[in-house]
Design a protein around this motif. Sequence first.
Motif, PDB file in Angstrom:
ATOM      1  N   ARG A 193       0.833  -1.197   0.000  1.00  9.21           N
ATOM      2  CA  ARG A 193       0.000   0.000   0.000  1.00  9.21           C
ATOM      3  C   ARG A 193       0.883   1.269   0.000  1.00  9.21           C
ATOM      4  O   ARG A 193       0.612   2.236  -0.742  1.00  9.21           O
ATOM      5  CB  ARG A 193      -0.922   0.010   1.215  1.00  9.21           C
ATOM      6  CG  ARG A 193      -2.086  -0.960   1.138  1.00  9.21           C
ATOM      7  CD  ARG A 193      -2.926  -0.871   2.409  1.00  9.21           C
ATOM      8  NE  ARG A 193      -4.017  -1.810   2.416  1.00  9.21           N
ATOM      9  CZ  ARG A 193      -5.219  -1.586   1.873  1.00  9.21           C
ATOM     10  NH1 ARG A 193      -5.446  -0.432   1.265  1.00  9.21           N
ATOM     11  NH2 ARG A 193      -6.161  -2.506   1.929  1.00  9.21           N
ATOM     12  N   ILE A 194       1.950   1.251   0.795  1.00  6.45           N
ATOM     13  CA  ILE A 194       2.849   2.415   0.860  1.00  6.45           C
ATOM     14  C   ILE A 194       3.541   2.644  -0.475  1.00  6.45           C
ATOM     15  O   ILE A 194       3.596   3.770  -0.995  1.00  6.45           O
ATOM     16  CB  ILE A 194       3.889   2.220   1.984  1.00  6.45           C
ATOM     17  CG1 ILE A 194       3.198   2.231   3.353  1.00  6.45           C
ATOM     18  CG2 ILE A 194       4.961   3.301   1.915  1.00  6.45           C
ATOM     19  CD1 ILE A 194       4.125   1.896   4.503  1.00  6.45           C
ATOM     20  N   THR A 195       4.056   1.558  -1.066  1.00  5.35           N
ATOM     21  CA  THR A 195       4.754   1.670  -2.353  1.00  5.35           C
ATOM     22  C   THR A 195       3.818   2.172  -3.443  1.00  5.35           C
ATOM     23  O   THR A 195       4.193   3.050  -4.254  1.00  5.35           O
ATOM     24  CB  THR A 195       5.351   0.308  -2.749  1.00  5.35           C
ATOM     25  OG1 THR A 195       6.256  -0.134  -1.731  1.00  5.35           O
ATOM     26  CG2 THR A 195       6.080   0.405  -4.084  1.00  5.35           C
TER      27      THR A 195
ATOM     28  N   ASN B  41      -2.125   2.258 -13.637  1.00  2.88           N
ATOM     29  CA  ASN B  41      -1.566   2.035 -12.311  1.00  2.88           C
ATOM     30  C   ASN B  41      -2.673   1.957 -11.244  1.00  2.88           C
ATOM     31  O   ASN B  41      -2.594   1.156 -10.313  1.00  2.88           O
ATOM     32  CB  ASN B  41      -0.580   3.154 -11.979  1.00  2.88           C
ATOM     33  CG  ASN B  41       0.236   2.833 -10.737  1.00  2.88           C
ATOM     34  OD1 ASN B  41       1.015   1.886 -10.735  1.00  2.88           O
ATOM     35  ND2 ASN B  41       0.078   3.632  -9.685  1.00  2.88           N
ATOM     36  N   GLU B  42      -3.685   2.809 -11.398  1.00  4.14           N
ATOM     37  CA  GLU B  42      -4.808   2.773 -10.453  1.00  4.14           C
ATOM     38  C   GLU B  42      -5.547   1.439 -10.533  1.00  4.14           C
ATOM     39  O   GLU B  42      -5.908   0.834  -9.505  1.00  4.14           O
ATOM     40  CB  GLU B  42      -5.771   3.930 -10.749  1.00  4.14           C
ATOM     41  CG  GLU B  42      -5.273   5.288 -10.311  1.00  4.14           C
ATOM     42  CD  GLU B  42      -5.152   5.373  -8.796  1.00  4.14           C
ATOM     43  OE1 GLU B  42      -5.977   4.760  -8.093  1.00  4.14           O
ATOM     44  OE2 GLU B  42      -4.206   6.028  -8.311  1.00  4.14           O
ATOM     45  N   LEU B  43      -5.781   0.969 -11.784  1.00  7.06           N
ATOM     46  CA  LEU B  43      -6.470  -0.322 -11.949  1.00  7.06           C
ATOM     47  C   LEU B  43      -5.631  -1.462 -11.370  1.00  7.06           C
ATOM     48  O   LEU B  43      -6.147  -2.359 -10.679  1.00  7.06           O
ATOM     49  CB  LEU B  43      -6.763  -0.577 -13.433  1.00  7.06           C
ATOM     50  CG  LEU B  43      -7.759   0.392 -14.099  1.00  7.06           C
ATOM     51  CD1 LEU B  43      -7.861   0.090 -15.594  1.00  7.06           C
ATOM     52  CD2 LEU B  43      -9.139   0.269 -13.440  1.00  7.06           C
ATOM     53  N   LEU B  44      -4.331  -1.458 -11.676  1.00 10.31           N
ATOM     54  CA  LEU B  44      -3.442  -2.507 -11.173  1.00 10.31           C
ATOM     55  C   LEU B  44      -3.354  -2.452  -9.657  1.00 10.31           C
ATOM     56  O   LEU B  44      -3.352  -3.496  -8.981  1.00 10.31           O
ATOM     57  CB  LEU B  44      -2.059  -2.340 -11.796  1.00 10.31           C
ATOM     58  CG  LEU B  44      -1.001  -3.381 -11.382  1.00 10.31           C
ATOM     59  CD1 LEU B  44      -1.454  -4.784 -11.790  1.00 10.31           C
ATOM     60  CD2 LEU B  44       0.346  -3.047 -11.988  1.00 10.31           C
TER      61      LEU B  44
ATOM     62  N   ALA C 127      -5.630  -1.374  -7.537  1.00  5.61           N
ATOM     63  CA  ALA C 127      -6.869  -1.891  -6.938  1.00  5.61           C
ATOM     64  C   ALA C 127      -6.920  -3.413  -7.001  1.00  5.61           C
ATOM     65  O   ALA C 127      -7.302  -4.090  -6.032  1.00  5.61           O
ATOM     66  CB  ALA C 127      -8.080  -1.282  -7.656  1.00  5.61           C
ATOM     67  N   SER C 128      -6.513  -3.992  -8.176  1.00  7.68           N
ATOM     68  CA  SER C 128      -6.535  -5.444  -8.324  1.00  7.68           C
ATOM     69  C   SER C 128      -5.549  -6.120  -7.368  1.00  7.68           C
ATOM     70  O   SER C 128      -5.864  -7.124  -6.723  1.00  7.68           O
ATOM     71  CB  SER C 128      -6.221  -5.823  -9.766  1.00  7.68           C
ATOM     72  OG  SER C 128      -6.112  -7.231  -9.919  1.00  7.68           O
ATOM     73  N   GLN C 129      -4.347  -5.542  -7.285  1.00  2.00           N
ATOM     74  CA  GLN C 129      -3.327  -6.148  -6.442  1.00  2.00           C
ATOM     75  C   GLN C 129      -3.706  -6.063  -4.960  1.00  2.00           C
ATOM     76  O   GLN C 129      -3.526  -7.025  -4.205  1.00  2.00           O
ATOM     77  CB  GLN C 129      -1.980  -5.457  -6.688  1.00  2.00           C
ATOM     78  CG  GLN C 129      -0.804  -6.155  -6.022  1.00  2.00           C
ATOM     79  CD  GLN C 129       0.523  -5.580  -6.454  1.00  2.00           C
ATOM     80  OE1 GLN C 129       0.579  -4.686  -7.294  1.00  2.00           O
ATOM     81  NE2 GLN C 129       1.608  -6.081  -5.875  1.00  2.00           N
ATOM     82  N   ILE C 130      -4.247  -4.922  -4.552  1.00  2.00           N
ATOM     83  CA  ILE C 130      -4.687  -4.773  -3.169  1.00  2.00           C
ATOM     84  C   ILE C 130      -5.805  -5.762  -2.850  1.00  2.00           C
ATOM     85  O   ILE C 130      -5.830  -6.397  -1.787  1.00  2.00           O
ATOM     86  CB  ILE C 130      -5.154  -3.332  -2.907  1.00  2.00           C
ATOM     87  CG1 ILE C 130      -3.966  -2.369  -2.973  1.00  2.00           C
ATOM     88  CG2 ILE C 130      -5.857  -3.215  -1.561  1.00  2.00           C
ATOM     89  CD1 ILE C 130      -2.960  -2.587  -1.868  1.00  2.00           C
TER      90      ILE C 130
ATOM     91  N   GLN D 236      -7.707 -10.635  -0.097  1.00  2.00           N
ATOM     92  CA  GLN D 236      -8.318 -11.968  -0.124  1.00  2.00           C
ATOM     93  C   GLN D 236      -7.370 -13.011   0.457  1.00  2.00           C
ATOM     94  O   GLN D 236      -7.782 -13.892   1.218  1.00  2.00           O
ATOM     95  CB  GLN D 236      -8.711 -12.336  -1.557  1.00  2.00           C
ATOM     96  CG  GLN D 236      -9.875 -11.540  -2.113  1.00  2.00           C
ATOM     97  CD  GLN D 236     -10.244 -11.980  -3.515  1.00  2.00           C
ATOM     98  OE1 GLN D 236      -9.720 -12.966  -4.035  1.00  2.00           O
ATOM     99  NE2 GLN D 236     -11.147 -11.231  -4.144  1.00  2.00           N
ATOM    100  N   SER D 237      -6.095 -12.906   0.079  1.00  2.00           N
ATOM    101  CA  SER D 237      -5.103 -13.849   0.611  1.00  2.00           C
ATOM    102  C   SER D 237      -4.986 -13.706   2.124  1.00  2.00           C
ATOM    103  O   SER D 237      -4.888 -14.702   2.854  1.00  2.00           O
ATOM    104  CB  SER D 237      -3.757 -13.603  -0.065  1.00  2.00           C
ATOM    105  OG  SER D 237      -2.766 -14.462   0.463  1.00  2.00           O
TER     106      SER D 237
END
Length: 416
Positions: free
Chosen positions: A132-134, A201-204, A206-209, A214-215
Amino acid sequence: MDTKRSTRDKWLSKSKPLALIVISALVLYWLVLSPLSASSSVTVSKADVLIGEVSEQHFAESISVRGGIAPQDTVYLDAVESGRVEQVLVEEGSYVEKGELIARLSNTSLQLDVVSREAQVTEQLNNLRNTRITMEQDRLSLQNDVTELSYQLDRISSDLARNESLGKQSYISEKELADLKREKAYLKKRLAIAEERQLQNELLRASQIDQMEQSTESLKTNLAMAKRSLDNLMVTAARSGYLTSLSIETGEFVQRGSRLGQIDDLEQIKVVANVDEYYLNRIEEGQTAEAQIRGKQHALRVDKVYPQVSSGRFKVDLVFSDDAPVGLSRGQSVDLTMVLGQNREAIVVPTGAYLNDTQGRWIFVLDEDGNAQRRNIEVGRRNERFQEVVAGLMPGERVILSSYRQLGDAQHIEID
């Protein structure tokens, strides 16, 4: 001389078959009819026979069975997880409340598994926080790039507009104007790329977060399951009642699924009886029964019939119609009389050993002289005391109830 001998031989040859038939008939009479006539009447002593009277009375078919006291509700204690018994806190036979701790187990593998899963969750939370920080830093950097490019594009656009006016008056060269136009186009392309990169970057992000969250939730769920497994090492009472069985000792290792004990509600008891399969279609829920307990008669009713037959018997649950007697223990035997039919008028004869010998097909009936004659009868229902007679006897007649085994095929009995 030869003529006479020939005539005699012919007569003998004709007479032999006839003689054989006569001899065979005599032998058959001696073997079959003679014993029957000899055994058609026997003499017995009055002291050796039991005599009863045929009567007409209210009759209901019933059977006697033996049952055992059992709780209506039983909760079994099974080991949900394997472990070593560290402590037994309650003694067998004690009353326990719901949720009360009965025994404590230990399992090093489960404890290590919980520690490992807690570490995994902590690591994943740290990774999520760092990510989240990065991503926030990247977002701010891209936003700064877009802002800077937008500013430069606005500046070039203003310069170009001003110089185009000067160029019309020949105060600025065509080359300078062309350079400004190229720079403007270049900045415009860079701004478009920066905005596209910002959007992707915003889409990526959101998906990564979302994937990491979930994990993390999955790890938390696994951790909760591991902790529940650890909690299962605490053996507690699932309900209030008497701990009638507890088969574990301190230091013992128990396997998952092992039966540790059971809790019974002895305030709500029933009687479990095993009944001959002959009566499977005669017993239904709601039928009544009686039991003699400590000199007092108690009424019961059939609560459940189990149709599965094992070793020629099926199981029946009976409950007390009124308040159950106090002080009865699990497994205590109870003698029951189960009523199988409605109470109605019938001609009956007392039961006796004769029924086993004749299967209820015939009986010896006393005449006016005090002797007995064999008579065919037809029987119906039966209870412990009486056998219903459908045909062959009348009320008031007297019959022999004792065993007929020693009487053979006698048709008449003379009683001394």
